[in-house]
Scaffold this motif. Sequence first.
Motif, short mmCIF file in Angstrom:
data_model
loop_
_atom_site.label_atom_id
_atom_site.label_comp_id
_atom_site.label_asym_id
_atom_site.label_seq_id
_atom_site.Cartn_x
_atom_site.Cartn_y
_atom_site.Cartn_z
N LEU A 40 36.57 26.48 -21.94
CA LEU A 40 35.28 25.87 -22.25
C LEU A 40 34.55 26.65 -23.33
O LEU A 40 34.74 27.86 -23.49
CB LEU A 40 34.42 25.80 -20.98
N ASP A 41 33.69 25.97 -24.05
CA ASP A 41 32.87 26.60 -25.08
C ASP A 41 31.89 27.57 -24.44
O ASP A 41 31.03 27.17 -23.65
CB ASP A 41 32.13 25.52 -25.86
N ALA A 42 32.02 28.86 -24.75
CA ALA A 42 31.22 29.89 -24.08
C ALA A 42 29.74 29.78 -24.40
O ALA A 42 28.88 30.05 -23.56
CB ALA A 42 31.74 31.28 -24.47
N GLU A 43 29.39 29.38 -25.62
CA GLU A 43 27.99 29.34 -26.02
C GLU A 43 27.21 28.24 -25.29
O GLU A 43 26.00 28.36 -25.10
CB GLU A 43 27.87 29.13 -27.52
N SER A 44 27.89 27.18 -24.89
CA SER A 44 27.19 26.06 -24.27
C SER A 44 27.55 25.89 -22.79
O SER A 44 27.28 24.85 -22.20
CB SER A 44 27.50 24.76 -25.03
N THR A 45 28.17 26.91 -22.19
CA THR A 45 28.57 26.84 -20.78
C THR A 45 27.84 27.90 -19.97
O THR A 45 27.78 29.07 -20.36
CB THR A 45 30.09 27.03 -20.63
N LEU A 46 27.30 27.50 -18.82
CA LEU A 46 26.66 28.42 -17.89
C LEU A 46 27.55 28.55 -16.65
O LEU A 46 27.90 27.55 -16.01
CB LEU A 46 25.28 27.90 -17.48
N PHE A 47 27.92 29.77 -16.34
CA PHE A 47 28.75 30.07 -15.18
C PHE A 47 27.85 30.44 -14.01
O PHE A 47 27.19 31.47 -14.03
CB PHE A 47 29.69 31.22 -15.54
N VAL A 48 27.80 29.59 -12.98
CA VAL A 48 27.04 29.88 -11.77
C VAL A 48 28.01 30.51 -10.78
O VAL A 48 28.79 29.82 -10.12
CB VAL A 48 26.39 28.61 -11.19
N ASP A 49 27.97 31.83 -10.70
CA ASP A 49 28.97 32.63 -9.99
C ASP A 49 28.49 32.91 -8.57
O ASP A 49 27.98 33.98 -8.27
CB ASP A 49 29.21 33.93 -10.77
N ILE A 50 28.70 31.95 -7.68
CA ILE A 50 28.29 32.11 -6.29
C ILE A 50 29.30 32.97 -5.54
O ILE A 50 28.95 33.71 -4.62
CB ILE A 50 28.15 30.74 -5.60
N GLU A 51 30.55 32.90 -5.94
CA GLU A 51 31.63 33.56 -5.22
C GLU A 51 31.75 35.05 -5.54
O GLU A 51 32.39 35.79 -4.81
CB GLU A 51 32.95 32.85 -5.53
N ALA A 52 31.14 35.49 -6.65
CA ALA A 52 31.29 36.88 -7.11
C ALA A 52 32.77 37.22 -7.29
O ALA A 52 33.19 38.35 -7.01
CB ALA A 52 30.62 37.85 -6.13
N GLY A 53 33.54 36.25 -7.77
CA GLY A 53 34.96 36.46 -7.99
C GLY A 53 35.31 36.28 -9.45
O GLY A 53 36.16 35.47 -9.80
N ASP A 54 34.62 37.04 -10.31
CA ASP A 54 34.74 36.82 -11.75
C ASP A 54 35.71 37.79 -12.43
O ASP A 54 35.68 37.93 -13.65
CB ASP A 54 33.37 36.92 -12.42
N LEU A 55 36.59 38.43 -11.66
CA LEU A 55 37.50 39.40 -12.27
C LEU A 55 38.39 38.73 -13.33
O LEU A 55 38.64 39.31 -14.38
CB LEU A 55 38.38 40.05 -11.19
#
Length: 278
Positions: A40-55
């Motif tokens: 996905l395009d990083a500049e226009s994407t918001l990652f809602v990280d509920i899982e805290a699994g962003d490794l």
Amino acid sequence: MEALMLPIITADQRLAEVRGVKGVLVGRWGLGKTFQLWTLDAESTLFVDIEAGDLAVKDWPGDSLRPRTWEDCRDIAVLLGGPNPALRDGQSFSEAHYAQACRRYGDPGELSKYRTVFIDSITVAGRLCLQWCKGQPQAFSEKTGKPDTRGAYGLMGQEMVGWLTHIQHTRGKHIWFVGILDERTDDFNRKVYELQIDGSKTGLELPGIVDEVITLAEITSGDGPPYRAFVCHTANPWGFPAKDRSGRLDLVEPPDLGQLMRKLGAPEAAAPNPPSIH
């Protein structure tokens, strides 16, 4: 006294509206659901990280939010979707809730630059919701004051469906919910796949709320090696949950969410170069 009428939306107006894809991406652990952020395009994407699994996406160059409570999740939903004028003060997603969330988080206009919202995961959101519900009056018996499990799960179903529906009404954005897929065997020794989430109401109603249900799966075909793919049609030979309301997707698509969205009619956007995934 003249009757008030809702404004009629013409066909041209409706066709000119900016709409977003609303979907849920499910799959077993370790197949690379969160990794789809790299497509996905990083500049226009918001990652809602509920899982805290962003490794898997620790070097992904986009912005993120990290809600840790059910109240956080509801606040993000009302900021994304705006207030629902039909609701009373004191209800979630009302004008009062929106104003409270604005005071807490600041100008919601900051969210306008994001075209896609990637919410990972609905499974953990359900856990946060159930934890909150267990502390509400509905989760206790009026007669004995003891915990009422049925009341807690009933409230959870209402809360989750309300949350999902409100976010789904965010017209101008693409919304992707990520979920974990459970596999079990039924009474006839057949494999059955279900969204991993507490309670049954959310899993049953979710396919009717979103436009697309996509399963990221490892597929074995003939004598060849297994391969990862998106399964997109309800009638599929593996029994995976899937649905394509657009009619544009094939039964199996490459495991690339950005490419899938372009096929669904989303505008072209450059995605960052991802690391390799095995």
